[in-house]
Design an enzyme around this catalytic site. Structure first.
Site, PDB file in Angstrom:
ATOM      1  N   CYS A 136       1.325   5.415   4.168  1.00  0.00           N
ATOM      2  CA  CYS A 136       0.241   5.932   4.999  1.00  0.00           C
ATOM      3  C   CYS A 136      -0.349   4.815   5.850  1.00  0.00           C
ATOM      4  CB  CYS A 136      -0.843   6.554   4.128  1.00  0.00           C
ATOM      5  SG  CYS A 136      -2.192   7.301   5.076  1.00  0.00           S
ATOM      6  N   VAL A 137      -0.220   4.951   7.157  1.00  0.00           N
ATOM      7  CA  VAL A 137      -0.751   3.937   8.071  1.00  0.00           C
ATOM      8  C   VAL A 137      -2.276   3.906   8.001  1.00  0.00           C
ATOM      9  CG1 VAL A 137      -0.848   3.202  10.474  1.00  0.00           C
ATOM     10  CG2 VAL A 137       1.229   4.220   9.587  1.00  0.00           C
TER      11      VAL A 137
END
Length: 308
Positions: A156-157
């Site tokens: 997850c950025v």
């Protein structure tokens, strides 16, 4: 043909490297949205309403209490995801051995068919060619992090981290509290937003009005997008699977780790109810539930037996 494929693979890894740098910017973006929201809701609208008296003051108190409570849980959950290691393969990891049969424990076998292993005669052992190490069940390699992650769901950025066995609950709570928070803000700012389209004179400076408008639009957008992710992950938890596994197990008609909705839920959130809505686990659950550590997972005995 081979050369173009190699160039394509090289470009993919360069993209993964770029994602690591983008992550820090995304944290600032999250904090920026929180700051804009706080300024619009608390400082511009409901904070000043505290001194109005009557029903307006009562509503302002209620809104501010709910807002700050959800904001505290949101930030706690968010930074728990950011700073909690999702779980890596321990050094010198070896699969458990069934002493009676002298074979690899079914839970350590490949869930989705044979993989390349250091021992070609035993394709049941899961092996990562990139890390050059054995892989526990439900473990996958993350190209962004450059390592194998236990029960990896996705990278997850927004949290600059992988979502895996040790922080998946925290990620779900982050989604949950983000949805509640953005919905509360959207509903609280809705009357002020509708005032923009009325013929009445709106009190406040142009910057205050612009910030209120922006906060409403941002929170509405986040509420709608997070709701979709929340529904998707609720379905994944109910089936005791991850985003990666949900895609890969399409070829597997029966999922061995599906133990029923109640037990599936406990595999992520634990069994102690007072810990369900906070980003933490009880010591009792950590001692007696190996699944929370990411290395061993209970499965259906009948499906294990079918493999022999």
């Amino acid at each position: 043909m081979y050369r173009s494929g190699a160039v394509m693979a090289w470009n993919v890894f360069k993209f993964c490297t770029a994602l690591r740098g983008l992550g820090s910017i995304m944290i600032l973006l999250v904090l920026g949205v929180v700051g804009v929201t706080y300024y619009a809701l608390v400082l511009c609208n409901y904070g000043p309403a505290l001194t109005s008296g009557g029903l307006d003051s009562l509503i302002a108190v209620l809104v501010l209490i709910i807002f700050h409570s959800l904001l505290g849980m949101l930030l706690w959950s968010y930074f728990s995801v950011v700073f909690t290691d999702p779980g890596g393969v321990p050094p010198n990891y070896r699969p458990l051995v069934d002493q009676e049969r002298g074979e690899i424990d079914p839970l350590e076998a490949s869930e989705f068919g044979p993989l390349t292993t250091p021992d070609p005669t035993n394709a049941r052992i899961r092996y990562c060619r990139k890390c050059n190490q054995l892989k526990p069940p439900r473990c996958h390699h993350c190209s962004v992090c450059g390592r194998c992650v236990l029960k990896m769901d996705h990278h997850c950025v927004w949290v600059v981290n992988c979502v895996g066995a040790l922080n998946y609950k925290y990620f779900l709570l982050f989604l949950f509290y983000t949805f509640l928070e953005t919905m509360v803000v959207t509903l609280a700012l809705l009357p002020h937003f509708l005032a923009f389209f009325s013929d009445e004179d709106i009190p406040g400076s142009p910057s205050t009005l612009a910030t209120t408008f922006l906060a409403f639009v941002l929170n509405l957008a986040f509420a709608l997008s997070v709701f979709g992710f929340l529904i998707m992950h609720i379905s994944l938890v109910s089936a005791n699977t991850t985003t990666i596994e949900a895609y890969e197990k399409k070829a597997t008609p029966k999922w061995r780790y599906d133990l029923g909705r109640k037990r599936n839920f406990e595999q992520v959130f634990g069994t102690v109810q007072r810990y369900w809505f906070i980003p933490a686990y009880s010591d009792e659950d950590l001692r007696r539930m190996p699944a929370l550590q990411g290395l061993e997972y209970p499965s259906k005995p009948d499906l294990d037996a079918q493999e022999f």
